[in-house]
Design an enzyme around this catalytic site. Sequence first.
Site, PDB file in Angstrom:
ATOM      1  N   GLU A 179     -73.025  30.225 -20.365  1.00 38.83           N
ATOM      2  CA  GLU A 179     -71.998  30.782 -20.573  1.00 38.83           C
ATOM      3  C   GLU A 179     -70.349  29.939 -20.379  1.00 38.83           C
ATOM      4  OE1 GLU A 179     -71.942  34.753 -18.778  1.00 38.83           O
ATOM      5  OE2 GLU A 179     -73.611  35.185 -20.142  1.00 38.83           O
TER       6      GLU A 179
ATOM      7  N   GLU B 238     -80.783  35.421 -22.377  1.00 34.35           N
ATOM      8  CA  GLU B 238     -80.168  36.516 -21.328  1.00 34.35           C
ATOM      9  C   GLU B 238     -80.302  37.794 -22.343  1.00 34.35           C
ATOM     10  OE1 GLU B 238     -77.117  36.130 -18.388  1.00 34.35           O
ATOM     11  OE2 GLU B 238     -77.432  34.079 -18.122  1.00 34.35           O
TER      12      GLU B 238
HETATM   13  O1  AHR Z   1     -77.541  38.034 -15.664  1.00 31.31           O
HETATM   14  C1  AHR Z   1     -76.480  38.164 -14.813  1.00 31.31           C
HETATM   15  C2  AHR Z   1     -75.250  37.138 -15.329  1.00 31.31           C
HETATM   16  O2  AHR Z   1     -74.948  37.478 -16.834  1.00 31.31           O
HETATM   17  C3  AHR Z   1     -75.675  35.860 -15.505  1.00 31.31           C
HETATM   18  O3  AHR Z   1     -75.402  35.078 -14.379  1.00 31.31           O
HETATM   19  C4  AHR Z   1     -74.593  35.317 -16.473  1.00 31.31           C
HETATM   20  O4  AHR Z   1     -75.152  34.285 -17.495  1.00 31.31           O
HETATM   21  C5  AHR Z   1     -74.262  36.829 -17.519  1.00 31.31           C
HETATM   22  O5  AHR Z   1     -72.868  36.852 -17.836  1.00 31.31           O
END
Ligand code: AHR
Length: 503
Positions: free
Chosen positions: A184, A308
Amino acid sequence: MNLSASATPVPHADLTLRADEPGAVINRNIYGHFAEHLGRCIYEGIWVGPDSPIPNTRGIRNDVVAALKQLQIPVLRWPGGCFADEYHWKDGIGPREKRPSMINTHWGRVVENNHFGTHEFMDLVEQLGCDAYICGNVGSGSVQEMMEWVEYLTSNADSPMANLRRANGRDTAWTVKYFGVGNESWGCGGNMTPEFYADNYRRYNTFVKNYQPDHPINRIACGANGADYNWTDVLMRQAAPLMNGLSLHYYTLPKDNWQHKGSATQFAEDEWFSTLQGSLRMDELVTRHSAIMDKYDAPKRVGLIVDEWGTWYDVEPNTNPGFLYQQNTLRDALVAALNFHIFQAHADRVAMANIAQTVNVLQAVLLTDGANMIRTPTYHVFEMYKVHQGATTLHLDLTSPDYTYGGQRIPAVSASASRDAAGNVHLSLVNTDPHEAVTVTCRLVGLAPHDIAGRVLTAPAMNAHNTFAQPEVVVPQPFHDATLSGENLTINLPSKSVVVLTL
Ligand code: AHR
């Protein structure tokens, strides 16, 4: 009295399963996981330490390892997430009692003692028999730090980092199949513009060296946040030849409000509907990001890595807001199944997906409380769907009735089919409608099965879930409501259910 004349007809879906039209192979990594130093995921959920009374192998919980092995977990992403861009790997090696602490600034500002580090993670993946996906630190780390971590992990030379690893008890290098260059980077990983990150990707990636010619590292660049299509365009334009994968993050919230996302268990039909509707948005995201990737990479060499995904609710009452601990209901099971259908429909481009997160965080497959562990409804979908891992997709034509709520509609039925190496055909189906069963009439083309076996995951309530007191409220049951007649298969798909049939 003729009751049938006045009864409401059961909704009906038409399906054609074309076993003679094979598509892409489903990368088993679509069933991947993600474990971050966040809340009770790593600590308590996976790592309890070798002196714990909780049964463990070198500090790693035996119950969790056994449960994940039942899923045939293919790949595990670590150490973050946002944590990855503040993690300095050298703090997590050597004698544990001497490792320095740090503050986990993203997740509750708790003190991280670094007891779970490189050796412990690689021990975990070896116990699980899965591939390692390590995410390096671009946001607050140096090129040298990343370069040295790769050497420490994967070099067998008589070199400084390989010798440091040997001094810490590991002689042979590990194999790291996937390495993420930042997480991210558009947000918690450094708030970069896509142009700036693309340049940084090129620079950091240059020093992610391949020390094992037979096991080259697959490099994964940080991809877009949801619908940020410009990010994908810039990254593909500026760096596609240097990457094997480009990530995508997308979370499903019942309400479009990060301050009040909605409860994991206390919800009515409005949030059942909005959550499933939000999950289906994954299809549009994958389709549009894939189209951009196609512009620069027609042969589809670069995988779309959805590293994710999952539901994100308000934390459970009286738990640390920074720990992201949430329960998991039948609704989450349907979210998982819908996402798998989408990933499988795009199996030509989606090369990996990692649910967030494995234990005790967000849409977890496992929850722990001290020595106890329960499997969530999401776990059971992973288990039922493991038959699709590595199988070949089969073409489906589906006409579904709508499930309507509040004047909005989504398809009631979602389906996906594959043929495994042994020749078995697996058909998975979801009914999103919480009230109505659907009769699915399926015409089988190029397939003459003799037998059907099936399992169903459902429950009387939309928010049914497993607890430590009642761990088996939502578990798969044998499914007998599918009948074969020649080339036709008729399936009575219960309301709010996930069904997997093997033909
Ligand atoms: O999964 C929780 C968080 O969500 C992670 O650390 C991040 O990459 C995303 O914003």
